[in-house]
Structure formats: structure tokens, C-alpha cells
Design a protein around this motif. Structure first.
Motif: not given
Lengths: 239, 482
Positions: B66-70, B72-73
């Protein structure tokens, strides 16, 4: 090459999640658990504290700044600032300076006073050429303070038009002019303000925290000042 | 960096017999260790900060996807680019391709352990790109052709005279003596490099998911230069180096810096949120964030070892460790030395070759006490010790051929009174000629490995059981007399 999707899918699988990515409920320990509305009022509170406790925090900041390695100059009023800047430059045979466009510097007339005494003072302006060569060649960088942190003796600068990144790191001497009202009690208040800026879409590309002169302990653990950044950092506190 | 974890014993032995390095390692204790203790004691809510730091990291790792996605986005939203690298090869290829496409001639590096892990300097230099370390300690070891000795003090093992030779050779014969003059000499050498750099490579102390930014902590200001001068900035991070919120920096900076050097704050803390924006005076036009796995998903999948991903690389466990302070950083044979390295290196590079690392500990628990995010290192070292001898996985099991037999024999002997007594008598008879004033204090083949560092008393002439039996007889005689 693995893509973002593959990479994250692998992590997701390892963590035992299946199906579409779902939002996560932040634990209380992280700042993310504070709602945007609350975050805004925390930042507002932090600003209020800085204003209401300005005098007291100024004193604490002076002490912490000394501990952090700043040379602290306390002046009664803004008319004395230019004279002090000139003195610092003269004592070190500094013949050229680079200055940010902080309001306090303009009100103190620093640039004009320096130029009148024969010490060159170039004010930053965004002419598309960058200021790299000037920053590496100059004797001192002069800036105001966007914030200052009493807990740690830390200057906070937000690089932007009129305040370059290099002005506070490339010259061998950094001179800061600060008035009452810009001191926050601790890192907590600073990051609360930065988070609120972020929420409002106003967080810049960089936040710089500077606590005294550049230093290293890499040769036999002996602390030496000025390995890359300023060898001397002066904090002129007005009021 | 190629792991040489299997050379632990040899490197440790040569380090311990080198008086210069032993003297240098005293600095680890006298400076960093004592400074951390003092800093913790001077912080009112120290334990509360550690607890919160642990909670933040536990939560981030448990929801890493979840946090890696956040992160990167949001980096992309800020105008940066993100590359997810499965391993060091992919990460190296990305950086090299980028450097080539952008006609980069000079790369300046700010301290990054992940780039050591990648062996990035080697890759770039091999492609004809000038690559210069700018952290003074890293610069010194780059000139010496070595690898970092400590997470935050890479050249702690070098003496002033070594540094003097290395810097003089670089600028052509001018030999400086004291630390101040040497530092100024390095300043001159590196300023020229900063000015001509096209690209910088930095590490990441914290990836800040909600902001799409990174935080960098330095005392020297090389991180500041690296994020100001070149036109391209590449930040490389292990995928675990993440926190959810900007606010979390208050907690994490306080515990990281106090635990690393004992300072309340480092001279420079720099938060970078993408490339420079329109109207800014200076700063890189491009910002790239490389997020690397390189074996970390193995630690994530391993629920008994997952906690090691909470590590914020402060080096406090090294400074606290009585073993590190004797065997030094190079003995551990890979990028991450000390107690945390003894967990991370075996999993990332293979336990079989690194089998000595989990045993390089007295399990005294000093590392657990020192850790700002309360990682229970001794627990995981014990777990790895277990795997070395019991794992069904042939890449982990490194048990010797004779060891199970010896232990089986030991058990057989211990299970029976007579066999035990006979064994003790045999031990005394066999050990007698080798003993020195009642002590076996030399290597005894074929168990040299076990005996070379241990002294044993010879079994007593009269065993406890003998004496006890005799004493009981005497006592009972006395009581009948009364």
C-alpha cells in the motif's frame, strides 16, 4: 524488467493479501492517522504558538543555536543589521556575497549597504542562468529564515524563486538574519506545518533543515568543521 | 558487492591481531556508543519515541504494498520517475542506461549503502563514467579501494597517516598531517568534482509515502550538494525504507540521529519532493527514485525475520556489540556489518556461506537494548543458528558431517551413570599429557576448531559423585556414632 505492478503484486502476495488492493487504516502512531482537517488546525496552532511565544522562543533558539554551532549575534533593531553583516565580511576579507530576496534583508537594506562599502552583493533572481558559478565563487551567502526550530537550533529554508539551494551550502560562510516570530518550539510543529502545506498542494520541491556549520568526523573521529558546506554559520537575531 | 561472508573467521582473526585497527575500533565505543547513551538519557520521552518508531515501522512493513504504491504515485505526481528493481542488476541497468542516454560524464555520490549493495560504482566506472564518493569516509575508502567498515563511519578503521597518504596521492604529493588540514584538502578536491557533476546518486533515509518525497540526513553537506548542483538526481532505496506521513519524520529523525551519532539533529536534513519546480533558482531537472527488492522480499516472507526490515541503519547495534568492536566491519563480508548484518546478510546472500555470522554474537542483548526501533536481534540470531544446523533447505543447512555423530555420542554417554563416569576418566587420561597446570588451553586435534579459542579444566581426579558418595558414607557413620 519487472514493472511496478509485478513488484507490488509480489509484495502483496507475500503479505497474504488477495484481490484488489484495498485502502489501509493507518495506526495511531503515524501522522497519517490525523485527518486533513485536524492537520490544518494543528498547523494553525503551531503558527499561533510561534507568534504568541515569540519572545520566549527567541531566547531558547539563541541558546540552542549556539549548541548547534551557530555564531549568534543579538541585535536590538533592524538598523544595526547591515553594519554587522559588513563587519563579519570585513573580518574575513570577504569581497563578494550572494543574497536571497528574503523580506527582512530588503528591509534592513543589506545589499545596498554592502555594495556601498565595496563588498559586492549580488541578489538572487531567476534569470534562467542559474547561480551555480556565483554560489561557488562567492565569499558568503546571506539569507533570512523561513522558520527556526528552538528544540534543535535549526534553520529551515524553502528553496524557491529568490532563495536558491546553493546560497546556503556552497559559500564558505552563511549569514542568516532572523526576526522574532519565526521560531517554532520543535520538529513536531515544523512537520505539522509542512504536512498542512502538502495537503493544501503548497509543499515545495525541497525543505532544508540546517543546524550550524558543515562538519565531519570521518578522520579518526575528530570533529572538523566545513568539509563541504559553510565553515562558519552566523545567526543574526534581531529584537 | 560480492559477498565474502565465508571468510569471517580469517578476517576476524587478522583484525583482532592488528593493533592499529583495534585502537581505531575503540573510537566506536568511546564516541558513538557513549554519545547515544547520553542522548537517550537527555531525552525525556526516549522510550516513548522508540515505541512509536517501532509502531510506525511495523505498520509500514505490514502494509508495504500500500505504502510503496502511495510513494510511487506521489513521486510521479511531483514530476519524478520511479523504477522498481527486482534485484541489483536491474537497478544498475536502469541507472547506467539513464546516465548513457543523458550523456552523463561525472556522477557524484552521497552516502548510500544500497548502492554498495548494487556495486554501482563498479558498473558506472566500468562504463567510463567518472564516479566519485563525496562523503569523506566513503571518499577515503574509495581511494583505498576498500568497502565501508561501519554503517555511518565507513573509514573508522583508517588512521590519519593512511588518509594522509591517500589524499596526497590524489593531489600529487602534498602531504597534510592533522585532521583539519586533511579535511580542507579533501574539500578542495571534492568541490571541483561537485561543480562539474551532471548526475548525483544519493541514498534515502526515509521515503515519505504521502508526500512522494525522500528525507536525507548528513552532517557534511554532500547530500545538499548532490541535490542542488547536478541536472539529474537519482535516489536509490531498499523497499523497506518507508514511512507513511510527513509528520512521522519528527519521530524517525529524532531516534535515527540520536542513535547514530548522539546529536539532537544532524547538520543537514533535506527533504526532496521531486525535481525543481518552475521559477526555482536551481536544483536538478530530473528526479528518479529506484526502489529495490534484491532479496528483501525473502525477509518479508519470513515472518520470524521480517522484523529486520524495520532497521533504519543507524549503526547503534554495531557500536553496542562487543563482537563487532573486536572483529570490525570487514569480517562480516558484505555491505551490512554487525548484529543487524548478521541477520540481513545471510538471508540476502545465502545462509550456507554466511553460517558463521549468526554465531558471531554472545547473545548479550546489547543490540536489542540499543536499537531505536527495538528490533529483537538476538532472537533472530538464535533462529538462524537453528537453521544452520536443522534446516531441511540445503542452501541453509551448513551442519558439519561429524557434528551430529558427536552429539549423538554425547547424548549416549550422558544417559547412563557408568558410561558418564567412564567417559570422564577417559577424558582425564587422554587430556592429562596435553594439560598445562590442570588446564587444557591449546588446540586439540581433531577438535581444533572447538578448542582453539576455549580453555577447559581437566576433569577432576575425584569426581563430584565420588566425593559426594564418600562424604555421605562419613556422615552416616557419624550419625550412627551419636
Amino acid at each position: 524488467m519487472s514493472s511496478k505492478e509485478d513488484f507490488l503484486a509480489n509484495v502483496r502476495k507475500i503479505l497474504g493479501r488477495s484481490g484488489a488492493p484495498a485502502p489501509v487504516e493507518p495506526v495511531a502512531a503515524t501522522g497519517l492517522a490525523t485527518s486533513h482537517g485536524d492537520a490544518r488546525s494543528e498547523a494553525e496552532q503551531a503558527r499561533t504558538v510561534a507568534a504568541e511565544r515569540a519572545g520566549e522562543l527567541f531566547g531558547v533558539a539563541a541558546q540552542a543555536a549556539k549548541t548547534a554551532g551557530w555564531t549568534v549575534h543579538r541585535l536590538e533593531n533592524i538598523d544595526q543589521v547591515s553594519k554587522r553583516v559588513i563587519r563579519i565580511c570585513r573580518e574575513r576579507n570577504i569581497t563578494s556575497t550572494l543574497s536571497s530576496t528574503h523580506d527582512v534583508l530588503e528591509r534592513a537594506g543589506v545589499s545596498g549597504a554592502l555594495n556601498n562599502t565595496g563588498i559586492r552583493c549580488e541578489t538572487l533572481r531567476n534569470d534562467g542562468n542559474g547561480t551555480k558559478d556565483a554560489a561557488f565563487a562567492t565569499g558568503a551567502g546571506i539569507t533570512g529564515a523561513d522558520w527556526f526550530i528552538a528544540e534543535t537550533g535549526t534553520l529551515v529554508l524553502h528553496p524557491r524563486q529568490g532563495t536558491s539551494r546553493l546560497v546556503s551550502i556552497a559559500p564558505p560562510v552563511h549569514i542568516v538574519v532572523m526576526e522574532q516570530g519565526s521560531v517554532l518550539p520543535s520538529l513536531d510543529e515544523l512537520w505539522a506545518i509542512e504536512r498542512a502545506s502538502h495537503i493544501g498542494g503548497e509543499l515545495g520541491s525541497m525543505v532544508n533543515l540546517i543546524s550550524g556549520p558543515s562538519r565531519t568526523g570521518d578522520i579518526e573521529a575528530t570533529i572538523v568543521r566545513g568539509i563541504h558546506g559553510p565553515i562558519e554559520t552566523h545567526l543574526i537575531m534581531v529584537g | 558487492m560480492k559477498p565474502v561472508t565465508k571468510n569471517f573467521r580469517d578476517t576476524a582473526a587478522s583484525t583482532m591481531s592488528d593493533p592499529n585497527i583495534q585502537a581505531a575500533l575503540e573510537n566506536v565505543y568511546n564516541n558513538f556508543f557513549k554519545a547515544r547513551i547520553a542522548a537517550g538519557a537527555a531525552t525525556d520521552n526516549w522510550e516513548e519515541l522508540r515505541t512509536r518508531g517501532k509502531a510506525i515501522k511495523d505498520h509500514s512493513i505490514a502494509n508495504l504494498d500500500f505504502y510503496l504504491d502511495m510513494l510511487a504515485t506521489n513521486v510521479e505526481r511531483n514530476g519524478g520517475r520511479v523504477f522498481f528493481a527486482k534485484d541489483a542488476d536491474e537497478a544498475n541497468r536502469y541507472v547506467l542506461d539513464l546516465a548513457r542516454e543523458s550523456n552523463v560524464r561525472t556522477v557524484i555520490k552521497s552516502k548510500s549503502m544500497v548502492s554498495e549493495e548494487m556495486g554501482l560504482n563498479h558498473v558506472l566506472t566500468g562504463a567510463g563514467i567518472e564516479t566519485v564518493e563525496t562523503d569523506l569516509g566513503e571518499y577515503i575508502i574509495q581511494l583505498a579501494g576498500e568497502t565501508p567498515y561501519h554503517l555511518i563511519a565507513p573509514a573508522i578503521h583508517k588512521q590519519k597517516s593512511d588518509v594522509s597518504d591517500l589524499l596526497a596521492a590524489k593531489s600529487g604529493g602534498d602531504r597534510k598531517e592533522d585532521a583539519e588540514a586533511l579535511t580542507m584538502q579533501a574539500r578542495e578536491q571534492l568541490r571541483a568534482v561537485f561543480q562539474r557533476a551532471d548526475m548525483s546518486i544519493t541514498g534515502v533515509n526515509f521515503g515519505v509515502a504521502e508526500a512522494g518525497g525522500i528525507a536525507l540526513v548528513t552532517n557534511e553537506g554532500n547530500g545538499r550538494m548532490a541535490t542542488s548542483v547536478p541536472r539529474i538526481h537519482v535516489a536509490v532505496m531498499g523497499m523497506e525504507k518507508i514511512v507513511p506521513s510527513i509528520r512521522d519524520l519528527s519521530t524517525m529523525l529524532r531516534i535515527l540521529i540520536r542513535s547514530a551519532t548522539g546529536q539532537r539533529i544532524s547538520t543537514y536534513v533535506t527533504m526532496v519532493n521531486g525535481p525543481r519546480r518552475a521559477g526555482e533558482e536551481d536544483g536538478p531537472e530530473e528526479f528518479h527514485l529506484v526502489i529495490m527488492d534484491n532479496g528483501r522480499s525473502k525477509l518479508l516472507a519470513d515472518t520470524t525475520l521480517r522484523e529486520s526490515l524495520n532497521c533504519i541503519r543507524c549503526g547503534a547495534c554495531l557500536n553496542a556489540c562487543p563482537v563487532y568492536r573486536k572483529v570490525g566491519g570487514h569480517s562480516y563480508g558484505w555491505v551490512y556489518p554487525g548484529p543487524i548484518g548478521a541477520i540481513v546478510s545471510p538471508v540476502l546472500t545465502g545462509l550456507k556461506d554466511a553460517k558463521d555470522l549468526p554465531f558471531a554474537s554472545s547473545l548479550c542483548g546489547a543490540c536489542h537494548d540499543a536499537c531505536p526501533v527495538k528490533i529483537n536481534i538476538p532472537r533472530m540470531l538464535l533462529e538462524l543458528r537453528g537453521r544452520v544446523v536443522e534446516s531441511d533447505d540445503p542452501t541453509e543447512n551448513a551442519r558439519g558431517r561429524w557434528e551430529p555423530l558427536i552429539w549423538k555420542g554425547w547424548k549416549w554417554g550422558m544417559m547412563d551413570r557408568k558410561r558418564f563416569d567412564r567417559g570422564a576418566r577417559l577424558g582425564r587420561a587422554a587430556g592429562g599429557p596435553l594439560a598445562n597446570e590442570g588446564w587444557l588451553n591449546r588446540s586439540v586435534p581433531p577438535i581444533t576448531g572447538w578448542t582453539s579459542s576455549r580453555d577447559f579444566p581437566l576433569p577432576a581426579k575425584k569426581s563430584f559423585v565420588n566425593r559426594f558418595a564418600k562424604r555421605s558414607e562419613e556422615t552416616s557413620e557419624r550419625s550412627t556414632d551419636e
